[in-house]
Enzyme design. Structure first.
Site, PDB file in Angstrom:
ATOM      1  N   TYR A  22       0.634  -1.229   0.015  1.00 43.66           N
ATOM      2  CA  TYR A  22      -0.063  -0.202   0.047  1.00 43.66           C
ATOM      3  C   TYR A  22       0.817   1.227   0.098  1.00 43.66           C
ATOM      4  CZ  TYR A  22      -3.720  -3.263   1.032  1.00 43.66           C
ATOM      5  OH  TYR A  22      -4.544  -4.171   1.005  1.00 43.66           O
ATOM      6  N   ASN A  73     -12.484   4.280  -2.476  1.00 45.41           N
ATOM      7  CA  ASN A  73     -11.845   3.129  -2.158  1.00 45.41           C
ATOM      8  C   ASN A  73     -12.498   2.346  -1.396  1.00 45.41           C
ATOM      9  OD1 ASN A  73     -10.331   1.311  -1.510  1.00 45.41           O
ATOM     10  ND2 ASN A  73      -8.230   2.324  -1.612  1.00 45.41           N
ATOM     11  N   HIS A  79     -15.419  -6.367  -2.244  1.00 43.03           N
ATOM     12  CA  HIS A  79     -15.807  -7.812  -2.685  1.00 43.03           C
ATOM     13  C   HIS A  79     -16.772  -8.352  -1.964  1.00 43.03           C
ATOM     14  CE1 HIS A  79     -11.427  -6.751  -3.725  1.00 43.03           C
ATOM     15  NE2 HIS A  79     -11.038  -6.536  -2.512  1.00 43.03           N
ATOM     16  N   ASP A  86     -25.732  -1.085  -3.796  1.00 44.59           N
ATOM     17  CA  ASP A  86     -26.839  -0.598  -3.872  1.00 44.59           C
ATOM     18  C   ASP A  86     -26.962   1.161  -3.322  1.00 44.59           C
ATOM     19  OD1 ASP A  86     -28.158  -2.922  -4.501  1.00 44.59           O
ATOM     20  OD2 ASP A  86     -28.853  -3.434  -2.416  1.00 44.59           O
ATOM     21  N   HIS A  99      -8.212   1.831  -6.459  1.00 45.60           N
ATOM     22  CA  HIS A  99      -7.475   1.043  -5.259  1.00 45.60           C
ATOM     23  C   HIS A  99      -5.829   1.084  -5.477  1.00 45.60           C
ATOM     24  CE1 HIS A  99     -10.985  -1.363  -4.182  1.00 45.60           C
ATOM     25  NE2 HIS A  99     -11.327  -1.356  -5.367  1.00 45.60           N
ATOM     26  N   LEU A 100      -5.167   1.260  -4.199  1.00 48.97           N
ATOM     27  CA  LEU A 100      -3.761   1.309  -4.281  1.00 48.97           C
ATOM     28  C   LEU A 100      -2.962   0.265  -4.810  1.00 48.97           C
ATOM     29  CD1 LEU A 100      -3.770   2.653  -0.783  1.00 48.97           C
ATOM     30  CD2 LEU A 100      -3.079   4.083  -2.665  1.00 48.97           C
ATOM     31  N   SER A 101      -3.244  -0.850  -4.682  1.00 50.75           N
ATOM     32  CA  SER A 101      -2.879  -2.288  -5.175  1.00 50.75           C
ATOM     33  C   SER A 101      -3.600  -2.841  -6.398  1.00 50.75           C
ATOM     34  CB  SER A 101      -2.731  -3.216  -4.013  1.00 50.75           C
ATOM     35  OG  SER A 101      -4.102  -3.775  -3.899  1.00 50.75           O
ATOM     36  N   ARG A 110      -9.929 -11.104  -4.053  1.00 52.24           N
ATOM     37  CA  ARG A 110      -9.637  -9.722  -4.674  1.00 52.24           C
ATOM     38  C   ARG A 110     -10.014  -9.393  -6.246  1.00 52.24           C
ATOM     39  NH1 ARG A 110      -7.865  -7.173  -0.085  1.00 52.24           N
ATOM     40  NH2 ARG A 110      -6.449  -8.618   1.514  1.00 52.24           N
TER      41      ARG A 110
END
Length: 149
Positions: A22, A73, A79, A86, A99-101, A110
């Protein structure tokens, strides 16, 4: 133009948690980068981080009356959270997921985002740059003048 930036669970530990995945920037540093970029783009950014799914849903719903776009994020809720999905569907605000990764280079669970098909786009794997790329992409999707991008 107002962009609501939402950070999900464990992102408050950025700079401490798994720096190899991260990075070493803190959440406050990322928010500061987004604030500066927002000024350059001519958009105002507000920020929320929560480890609680319901607070994230409340924040998305509240954005309906205050925000032109959402940069999110969702962390691990990416997931698992039908509720966040919704809420995004319910408010119909243009949203970019970041997302950082690179979630596709990690564990198989993931690889699936429950919000991927309800957002304008997704940016993953570029560390803190994912957020700035996401803000630029969202500003473009919202029609911010090109001279401000």
């Amino acid at each position: 133009m107002h962009i609501h930036v939402i950070h999900g669970p464990n992102l408050n530990l950025l700079g401490i948690r798994e720096q190899g995945i991260y990075g070493d920037l803190t959440l406050d540093q990322i928010n500061a980068m987004l604030s500066v970029l927002g000024e350059e783009l001519g958009v105002e950014c507000s920020f929320l981080q929560s480890n609680l799914e319901g607070e994230l849903v409340d924040s998305i719903q509240a954005a309906r009356s205050t925000a032109d776009g959402i940069l999110i994020n969702p962390g691990g809720y990416t997931h698992t959270s039908v509720s966040i999905r919704d809420a995004l569907l319910g408010v119909s605000i243009p949203t970019v997921e970041v997302h950082l990764s690179n979630t596709y280079a990690r564990e198989p669970f993931r690889h699936k985002s429950l919000i991927a098909d309800v957002v304008v786009g997704r940016i993953v794997g570029f560390g803190a740059l994912s957020y700035t790329l996401g803000l630029r992409a969202l500003a473009d999707a919202l029609g911010v003048e090109p001279t401000k991008r």
